[in-house]
Design a protein around this motif. Structure first.
Motif, PDB file in Angstrom:
ATOM      1  N   VAL A 173      24.051  13.048  36.732  1.00  0.00           N
ATOM      2  CA  VAL A 173      23.783  11.610  36.752  1.00  0.00           C
ATOM      3  C   VAL A 173      25.002  10.826  36.266  1.00  0.00           C
ATOM      4  O   VAL A 173      25.390   9.816  36.871  1.00  0.00           O
ATOM      5  N   ASP A 174      25.619  11.281  35.193  1.00  0.00           N
ATOM      6  CA  ASP A 174      26.802  10.596  34.669  1.00  0.00           C
ATOM      7  C   ASP A 174      27.949  10.619  35.674  1.00  0.00           C
ATOM      8  O   ASP A 174      28.647   9.612  35.869  1.00  0.00           O
ATOM      9  N   ILE A 175      28.163  11.777  36.289  1.00  0.00           N
ATOM     10  CA  ILE A 175      29.248  11.926  37.267  1.00  0.00           C
ATOM     11  C   ILE A 175      29.019  11.016  38.466  1.00  0.00           C
ATOM     12  O   ILE A 175      29.925  10.303  38.914  1.00  0.00           O
ATOM     13  N   LEU A 176      27.806  11.025  38.978  1.00  0.00           N
ATOM     14  CA  LEU A 176      27.467  10.203  40.136  1.00  0.00           C
ATOM     15  C   LEU A 176      27.596   8.718  39.804  1.00  0.00           C
ATOM     16  O   LEU A 176      28.168   7.941  40.580  1.00  0.00           O
ATOM     17  N   SER A 177      27.068   8.332  38.658  1.00  0.00           N
ATOM     18  CA  SER A 177      27.129   6.927  38.248  1.00  0.00           C
ATOM     19  C   SER A 177      28.568   6.447  38.127  1.00  0.00           C
ATOM     20  O   SER A 177      28.913   5.353  38.611  1.00  0.00           O
ATOM     21  N   SER A 178      29.408   7.252  37.502  1.00  0.00           N
ATOM     22  CA  SER A 178      30.807   6.868  37.306  1.00  0.00           C
ATOM     23  C   SER A 178      31.548   6.745  38.627  1.00  0.00           C
ATOM     24  O   SER A 178      32.364   5.833  38.812  1.00  0.00           O
ATOM     25  N   ALA A 179      31.262   7.653  39.552  1.00  0.00           N
ATOM     26  CA  ALA A 179      31.943   7.640  40.855  1.00  0.00           C
ATOM     27  C   ALA A 179      31.580   6.391  41.652  1.00  0.00           C
ATOM     28  O   ALA A 179      32.457   5.702  42.187  1.00  0.00           O
ATOM     29  N   ILE A 180      30.302   6.080  41.718  1.00  0.00           N
ATOM     30  CA  ILE A 180      29.859   4.929  42.508  1.00  0.00           C
ATOM     31  C   ILE A 180      30.246   3.618  41.840  1.00  0.00           C
ATOM     32  O   ILE A 180      30.607   2.650  42.515  1.00  0.00           O
ATOM     33  N   GLU A 181      30.191   3.591  40.529  1.00  0.00           N
ATOM     34  CA  GLU A 181      30.599   2.381  39.807  1.00  0.00           C
ATOM     35  C   GLU A 181      32.069   2.075  40.055  1.00  0.00           C
ATOM     36  O   GLU A 181      32.464   0.924  40.195  1.00  0.00           O
ATOM     37  N   ALA A 182      32.882   3.128  40.124  1.00  0.00           N
ATOM     38  CA  ALA A 182      34.320   2.949  40.345  1.00  0.00           C
ATOM     39  C   ALA A 182      34.619   2.504  41.773  1.00  0.00           C
ATOM     40  O   ALA A 182      35.406   1.571  41.992  1.00  0.00           O
TER      41      ALA A 182
END
Length: 262
Positions: A173-182
């Motif tokens: 979840v953290d990895i996915l969130s960070s990628a899409i947020e960026a």
């Protein structure tokens, strides 16, 4: 030309070759002293090549087995030139990217983000090695590593997310969130990648992706379509997308369009 002169020239050539061989041998001995590269050797190379980057590239190209020691020594001597050193070493020996990144991080000479960015720019095709090494060395920086990597090399977002998710499956979840947020546009690609690797985590993957794409409604639609194309049933998609904040109208429209395109 007399025979005597020919002999003199021949002897001179042989002497020159022998001298060169001894010189090369001496350099190898200095470099291979228990895998320790002496500071004096690196300094001499810097003097000859005019810059630490050119010196590192020359040594690492000729003595790849000593790359770790070369990079370590160079970073100790010229910490303010870390970008030049990292870039030169990786350019010379891309296969050693992971080791070079680890050494740079251990030296604590710059932020993790700057080291990751420098390494990726040096060899973009090895981005997965860069992020894996960085995340393993500094797991507390995982979100920042994802952010910088995806911004630096957005076309490799799926590889970045895949590599990190496999290494840190409890941080999906953290990895996915960070990628899409960026980079919001990478949402559909990273969702497809994660669904393929972690089908049992479809709920968290889809709901997280939809939620993080809230500011880009077109991306929400593509994520829902991706979930359907992957094979998730419509009931599950409705549930997961709603959890992420999608409206009934958005979900219905996305599913209808995806069906029509099949």
């Amino acid at each position: 030309m007399s025979e005597k002169m020919k002999k003199i020239i021949k002897i001179a050539i042989i002497a020159s070759l022998v001298s060169s061989a001894y010189s090369v041998r001496a350099q190898e001995d200095e470099l291979s002293n228990d895998s320790h590269v002496t500071t004096s050797f690196v300094k001499r190379q810097v003097a000859q090549n005019m810059s630490i980057g050119r010196a590192v590239k020359s040594i690492v190209s000729n003595y790849p087995q000593e790359a770790s020691a070369v990079v370590s020594t160079a970073l100790d001597m010229y910490p303010d030139k870390y970008q030049e050193i990292i870039h030169a070493a990786i350019s010379a020996q891309p296969m050693l990217t992971e080791d070079i990144v680890k050494i740079a991080l251990e030296k604590n000479i710059a932020s993790c983000a700057n080291i990751v960015k420098t390494a990726i720019n040096a060899e973009p095709s090895y981005v997965d090695f860069v992020v894996t090494a960085a995340a393993n060395s500094t797991p507390e920086e995982l979100n920042e590593i994802v952010r910088v990597a995806v911004i630096t090399e957005p076309d490799s977002a799926d590889f970045i997310v895949q590599s990190l998710a496999q290494q840190h499956p409890n941080k999906i979840v953290d990895i996915l969130s960070s990628a899409i947020e960026a980079v919001p546009l990478v949402g559909e690609y990273v969702v497809e990648t994660l669904l393929a690797i972690f089908p049992n985590d479809a709920e968290s993957v889809v709901s997280t992706a939809v939620r993080e794409s809230a500011s880009e409604r077109a991306n929400v639609k593509r994520i829902i379509e991706t979930a359907q194309n992957f094979g998730l049933d419509e009931e599950s998609i409705y549930k997961y997308a709603k959890e992420g904040g999608a409206t009934d109208e958005e979900i219905t429209a996305a599913l209808s369009e995806a069906t029509e395109q099949r």
